[in-house]
Structures are given as C-alpha cells and as structure tokens.
Design a protein around this motif. Structure first.
Motif, PDB file in Angstrom:
ATOM      1  N   VAL A 110       0.859  -1.179   0.000  1.00 43.29           N
ATOM      2  CA  VAL A 110       0.000   0.000   0.000  1.00 43.29           C
ATOM      3  C   VAL A 110       0.898   1.233   0.000  1.00 43.29           C
ATOM      4  N   PHE A 111       0.722   2.079  -1.016  1.00 40.86           N
ATOM      5  CA  PHE A 111       1.495   3.315  -1.141  1.00 40.86           C
ATOM      6  C   PHE A 111       0.664   4.472  -0.594  1.00 40.86           C
ATOM      7  N   THR A 112       1.241   5.245   0.307  1.00 35.75           N
ATOM      8  CA  THR A 112       0.526   6.367   0.905  1.00 35.75           C
ATOM      9  C   THR A 112       1.437   7.583   0.987  1.00 35.75           C
ATOM     10  N   TYR A 113       0.840   8.766   0.821  1.00 40.81           N
ATOM     11  CA  TYR A 113       1.608  10.006   0.957  1.00 40.81           C
ATOM     12  C   TYR A 113       1.754  10.415   2.416  1.00 40.81           C
ATOM     13  N   ASP A 114       0.998   9.795   3.306  1.00 38.43           N
ATOM     14  CA  ASP A 114       1.054  10.105   4.739  1.00 38.43           C
ATOM     15  C   ASP A 114       2.196   9.319   5.377  1.00 38.43           C
ATOM     16  N   ARG A 115       3.232  10.039   5.782  1.00 36.96           N
ATOM     17  CA  ARG A 115       4.403   9.383   6.371  1.00 36.96           C
ATOM     18  C   ARG A 115       4.257   9.150   7.866  1.00 36.96           C
ATOM     19  N   THR A 116       3.101   9.514   8.427  1.00 42.32           N
ATOM     20  CA  THR A 116       2.900   9.403   9.872  1.00 42.32           C
ATOM     21  C   THR A 116       1.939   8.286  10.261  1.00 42.32           C
ATOM     22  N   ARG A 117       1.085   7.857   9.346  1.00 39.79           N
ATOM     23  CA  ARG A 117      -0.003   6.937   9.700  1.00 39.79           C
ATOM     24  C   ARG A 117       0.468   5.489   9.851  1.00 39.79           C
ATOM     25  N   TRP A 118       1.139   4.992   8.829  1.00 39.74           N
ATOM     26  CA  TRP A 118       1.651   3.620   8.869  1.00 39.74           C
ATOM     27  C   TRP A 118       3.128   3.652   8.508  1.00 39.74           C
ATOM     28  N   ARG A 119       3.894   2.786   9.137  1.00 38.75           N
ATOM     29  CA  ARG A 119       5.337   2.753   8.884  1.00 38.75           C
ATOM     30  C   ARG A 119       5.790   1.316   8.664  1.00 38.75           C
ATOM     31  N   GLY A 120       6.589   1.118   7.602  1.00 40.84           N
ATOM     32  CA  GLY A 120       7.195  -0.176   7.365  1.00 40.84           C
ATOM     33  C   GLY A 120       6.222  -1.236   6.907  1.00 40.84           C
ATOM     34  N   GLY A 247       1.143  15.160   4.127  1.00 33.28           N
ATOM     35  CA  GLY A 247       1.576  14.682   2.824  1.00 33.28           C
ATOM     36  C   GLY A 247       0.592  14.884   1.697  1.00 33.28           C
ATOM     37  N   TYR A 248      -0.636  15.357   1.997  1.00 28.58           N
ATOM     38  CA  TYR A 248      -1.659  15.498   0.964  1.00 28.58           C
ATOM     39  C   TYR A 248      -1.430  16.797   0.203  1.00 28.58           C
ATOM     40  N   LEU A 249      -0.715  16.688  -0.891  1.00 29.80           N
ATOM     41  CA  LEU A 249      -0.337  17.830  -1.710  1.00 29.80           C
ATOM     42  C   LEU A 249      -0.596  17.462  -3.156  1.00 29.80           C
ATOM     43  N   THR A 250      -1.562  18.124  -3.781  1.00 25.72           N
ATOM     44  CA  THR A 250      -1.975  17.774  -5.132  1.00 25.72           C
ATOM     45  C   THR A 250      -1.373  18.743  -6.151  1.00 25.72           C
ATOM     46  N   GLU A 251      -1.946  18.713  -7.365  1.00 28.75           N
ATOM     47  CA  GLU A 251      -1.400  19.514  -8.456  1.00 28.75           C
ATOM     48  C   GLU A 251      -1.645  21.008  -8.301  1.00 28.75           C
TER      49      GLU A 251
END
Length: 340
Positions: A110-120, A247-251
C-alpha cells in the motif's frame, strides 16, 4: 513484456485505456500526463501499463489500484495470486475507505503520501505524480487573483471547500475588481445555505429552473479549457487543498507555480518538508480573507518578484523532483522488479 493492470477509481478513465492514452480529464487538464509519461518509461523496461479494460485482471502479472476499487472489483482482485498494489490518492475526508486498514488485506503493498499513519511492512511512501517536463508560462499579469474549483460542499465538517466559499463571499460582497472564478457548478451557488448549495450543485444540471433561486456570481467565468494559459494572467492563484492532511499535496500549488503566478496556498501541516515557505503565500497565516487580500494588494513589485524567483529556483531544484512522474515511476518500478 509483463502486463500491469491498472484500476482507477473513476471508471471513465479506465474505459478505452484513457488513463494512459489521454493527457487531460474534466477534473483538470494535464492531470493524466504523468501516466502517459510513465507508460512510455515502462515500455522501455519491459512493462506494459494499461487499464484493466486492455490488460484483464486475470491475465496480468500485477494489479495496481489508484484508490480503493469497487466492491465487485475487490472480489475479483482478492482471487488473484499476482502482486496487488494500492495507491491512496484521496484524503480521508473524501475517501474514508482508502484509509480503512482492514480493507488493505487483499493488497501486498500500500502506497501512501502520509508518512505518519503507517510505517514499514507493506506500507510505502510516495508523492503525488505531476508532469515536471514543462517551462514556466510567461504572460502579462493583467488580473489580480483567481480560484479554480468545482462547487462542492462537505456538510459533516469544515474543509477547504468552506475556505473557498469564504473567499467567494468576500469578493461577492465587496465587489472588488480583478477576481475571477473558474470551475463547474457555480451557476448553482447558494450563499445562504451550504445544504441547498450542495443539493442545487448536484441536481441543477437536471433542473435548470433552480438557477432562479441561486446567488449570482458576476465574476464566474465558467469551466476552464486550458488551465495554465488561463491562470497565467493572474498575479495570485488561490489554490488550497480540499483537506489538510500530512503529505496530501496535489497539483494545485504546482499548477500555480508553472503558470508563473504566486500561489496563495493552504495544505498539509508538513508542507515545509516539500515546498519552501518563500514560494507561496500561506493563506492560513491571516485571521480573515480581508486581511489576506489587503496583504496581497499591498505587496510591492520587489516582493512579488522575489516570490517568482524563489519559485523558479524550486522548480529547477532536486527537491521538486519528488513530484515528477519519473520519481513516481521509480518507486513503482522498484517493487515490480522485486516482486515479479
């Protein structure tokens, strides 16, 4: 050639392999360009990227979902023995199912832009893909500010949609010149009621007579045809995200930069990790829309040019590369090479 089957949450983009064959979509021109760029890069590496309409799920070597697919497609995916990947594109406010970890069981990664929610483990980080293969538009700035957005309302909590309504109401009431609004559904805008606004915007196209009860917006210019060329005539682009999430940064902010304008932006709490503060005006630093507009109106030419210089330096820097289709593809390719 290894076949990689893609499923986009917007079914219209899957039909006819539009995800990889068209560079534009009604949600915004150029939004699909990163995927045509990735398709070409993948071919040279022995991967055939196509939607599941062309690369059927049952005969593909891997499956990539862009946001959670339908329940029916989830059932088909769960039966497959090939690697299955999920990219979380939307924020929790719009797609809470994306963020329900119990639904991630059918995916290998699962790829996510949130680096704080799930790790590894099965969770990997990425940045939203954007086509960085362009030059900054150079156009005279003949207008003050614009906003590009669809007329939407989230009733259950305050969001970026409400910030846009505040901006619109300011210019509607003050009648200040130089502001324009673009996007879909604003002919059915209702200033007095968020609920009515939501209902009218959703059903107005089927009941055009509702327009007689709507609030007139004299600065509404309709939908955009060429976004960058159009917004490049404005000094400032109000381009907040729908929701503030890590991490939620769009165009949105990148479009403003490539248009050669200064973004007026509010986005993720970790925005400084991605884009320098001297490249945009932080909308939430001001106590009101009035204070924000006053600040922009009084900005000197030298200050404005400093922003443009900083933006150009950023777009040419390695730090901006994280948003490129090349960076996005490199992350996906690394797991494909490992898993296949």
């Amino acid at each position: 050639m290894k076949k990689i089957s893609f499923i986009n949450t917007h079914e219209a983009i899957n039909v006819g392999n539009r995800l990889f064959e068209s560079e534009t979509y009604e949600l915004g021109d150029g939004l699909l360009t990163p995927f045509t760029e990735m398709r070409d890069a993948a071919r040279s590496d022995g991967y055939d990227f196509a939607t599941y309409h062309l690369n059927p799920l049952e005969t593909s070597n891997a499956v990539v979902c862009l946001d959670m697919p339908s329940v029916a497609l989830q059932a088909r995916i769960a039966k497959l023995s090939v690697p299955k990947y999920l990219f979380i594109f939307e924020c929790p406010l719009i797609r809470p199912d994306d963020w329900d970890s119990t639904q991630h069981a059918i995916f290998d990664r699962v790829f996510t832009y949130d680096r704080t929610r799930w790790r590894g483990g099965k969770y990997l980080n990425y940045a939203m893909p954007y086509s960085m293969r362009r030059t900054i538009v150079q156009s005279p700035k003949t207008r003050f500010m614009c906003l590009v957005a669809s007329n939407k309302v989230i009733l259950r909590q305050r969001s970026g949609y409400d910030d846009r309504r505040d901006l619109i109401e300011y210019f509607r009431k003050t009648k200040m010149q130089g502001f324009d609004l673009y996007g879909r559904g604003w002919e059915f805008y209702v200033s007095a009621s968020r609920l009515l606004n939501r209902l009218f915007a959703r059903f107005g196209s089927k009941a055009p007579w509702l327009r007689r009860f709507c609030t007139e917006l004299p600065f509404y210019q309709g939908a955009l045809v060429n976004k960058l060329q159009t917004i490049s005539q404005y000094k400032f682009i109000y381009c907040n995200e729908n929701f503030s999430h890590p991490g939620y940064l769009t165009e949105k902010i990148l479009d403003a930069m490539w248009a050669g304008s200064v973004p007026v932006y509010s986005g993720p709490p970790d925005i400084d990790d991605f884009i320098p503060q001297n490249c945009y005006v932080a909308a939430h630093d001001f106590p009101s829309v009035h204070a924000l507009v006053d600040h922009l109106s009084m900005m000197s030419s030298a200050q404005y040019m400093d922003y443009l210089t900083n933006i150009q330096r950023f777009l040419e820097s390695e730090k901006a590369h994280v948003f490129s289709s090349d960076s996005f593809y490199a992350g996906l390719k690394s797991v494909l090479d490992k898993d296949l």
